[in-house]
Design an enzyme around this catalytic site. Structure first.
Site, short mmCIF file in Angstrom:
data_model
loop_
_atom_site.label_atom_id
_atom_site.label_comp_id
_atom_site.label_asym_id
_atom_site.label_seq_id
_atom_site.Cartn_x
_atom_site.Cartn_y
_atom_site.Cartn_z
N HIS A 73 0.84 -1.21 0.00
CA HIS A 73 0.00 0.00 0.00
C HIS A 73 0.87 1.26 0.00
CE1 HIS A 73 -3.47 2.52 1.58
NE2 HIS A 73 -2.43 3.23 2.00
N GLU A 74 1.85 1.30 0.90
CA GLU A 74 2.69 2.50 0.99
C GLU A 74 3.54 2.68 -0.28
OE1 GLU A 74 1.80 4.45 3.14
OE2 GLU A 74 0.84 3.13 4.57
N HIS A 77 1.53 4.28 -3.06
CA HIS A 77 1.26 5.72 -2.97
C HIS A 77 2.19 6.51 -3.90
CE1 HIS A 77 -2.03 6.23 -0.33
NE2 HIS A 77 -1.46 5.75 0.75
N GLU A 134 -6.08 6.39 -1.52
CA GLU A 134 -5.99 5.28 -0.57
C GLU A 134 -6.55 3.99 -1.19
OE1 GLU A 134 -4.33 5.41 2.14
OE2 GLU A 134 -3.95 7.55 1.92
N ASP A 138 -4.66 0.52 -1.79
CA ASP A 138 -5.14 -0.77 -1.25
C ASP A 138 -5.20 -1.83 -2.36
OD1 ASP A 138 -5.44 0.07 1.35
OD2 ASP A 138 -7.62 0.28 1.26
N HIS A 197 -9.23 8.17 3.90
CA HIS A 197 -9.40 6.72 3.93
C HIS A 197 -10.89 6.39 4.02
CE1 HIS A 197 -5.48 7.65 5.76
NE2 HIS A 197 -5.05 6.55 5.16
N ARG A 203 -12.78 -0.89 3.12
CA ARG A 203 -11.40 -1.18 2.68
C ARG A 203 -11.17 -2.69 2.70
NH1 ARG A 203 -7.06 2.71 5.39
NH2 ARG A 203 -5.85 1.85 3.66
ZN LIG Z 1 -2.32 5.22 2.49
#
Ligand SMILES: [Zn+2]
Length: 237
Positions: A73-74, A77, A134, A138, A197, A203
């Site tokens: 996920h990071e 980004h 976000e 995901d 988020h 999510r």
């Molecule tokens: Zn994030």
């Protein structure tokens, strides 16, 4: 108020001084993680490196479905609607070709629609645009974590069926487990208009419903609530 005052003074004192590249944007005891486009770095405080996200004694599927997906996920980004505006050195410079941006907008528009369709409170929908970055992270992060799990398991992997579940089932179950979270109704209504988020439950379900491997893992059929139809299914990265 005293903490806010302290933090404000702390930040203002940085003006005109060289940047401290070793400084973190979170404390070690924060259960969270972040991507910082200005330094092209991903950061995982100590507190997130424990169950249910990460457990050195757990099976691979559990760790890849937890911290693996968070790491993915990071990383993602750096490739979302915000990260694409920063180059490898962290400078504010869009490094995409116009065709990349066009293709990206077409696919992400579907993701905006998907999250716009989730009703979080009676009459109040999730804001697909506000939560887009976000949701991209995901979907891409979970996909890349699954690929990493398969690479780590090796070509001659034999599923040990841990606790009666397949490796793929355990991967997705821990992805859902890390999103166990509750808010009061009032806090939720504030977050629906301020938080980038989506609420945790959406999510947990949003990304897997786009992934055919999720449907295969749990024997879902076309038309089931967790299976988006072929023309609705989104794969960005
Ligand atoms: Zn994030």
């Amino acid at each position: 108020m005293a903490v806010a005052k302290y933090n404000h003074a702390y930040d203002m004192a940085k003006i005109g001084k060289p940047k401290d590249k070793s400084e973190w944007g979170m404390t070690p005891q924060t259960v969270n993680a972040y991507y910082n486009p200005l330094q092209n770095e991903i950061v995982f405080p100590a507190a997130i490196l424990q169950p249910p996200f990460f457990d050195p004694s757990a099976d691979l599927a559990t760790n890849y479905g937890g911290i693996g997906a968070v790491i993915g996920h990071e990383m993602l980004h750096g490739y979302d609607d915000q990260g694409s505006r920063f180059d490898a050195k962290g400078s504010f410079a869009n490094w995409w070709q116009p065709a990349d941006a066009e293709g990206f907008s077409a696919k992400t528009a579907m993701l905006v629609e998907q999250f716009n369709s989730y009703e979080a409170q009676p009459g109040k929908m999730v804001n697909g645009k506000l939560t887009l970055g976000e949701n991209i992270a995901d979907l891409g992060g979970l996909t890349v974590a699954y690929d990493a799990l398969k690479l780590a398991s090796g070509a001659d992997f034999k599923d040990p069926m841990t606790d009666g579940m397949t490796q793929d089932q355990r991967f997705f179950i821990n992805w859902a487990t890390v999103w166990r979270r509750g808010f009061t109704d009032k806090e939720m209504s504030v977050r629906l208009v301020t938080d980038s988020h989506a609420p945790a439950g959406f999510r947990a379900n949003g990304a897997p419903s786009n992934m055919p491997i999720f449907a295969a893992a749990f024997g879902c059929k076309a038309g089931d609530p967790m299976v988006r139809s072929d023309d609705q299914r989104i794969a960005i990265w």
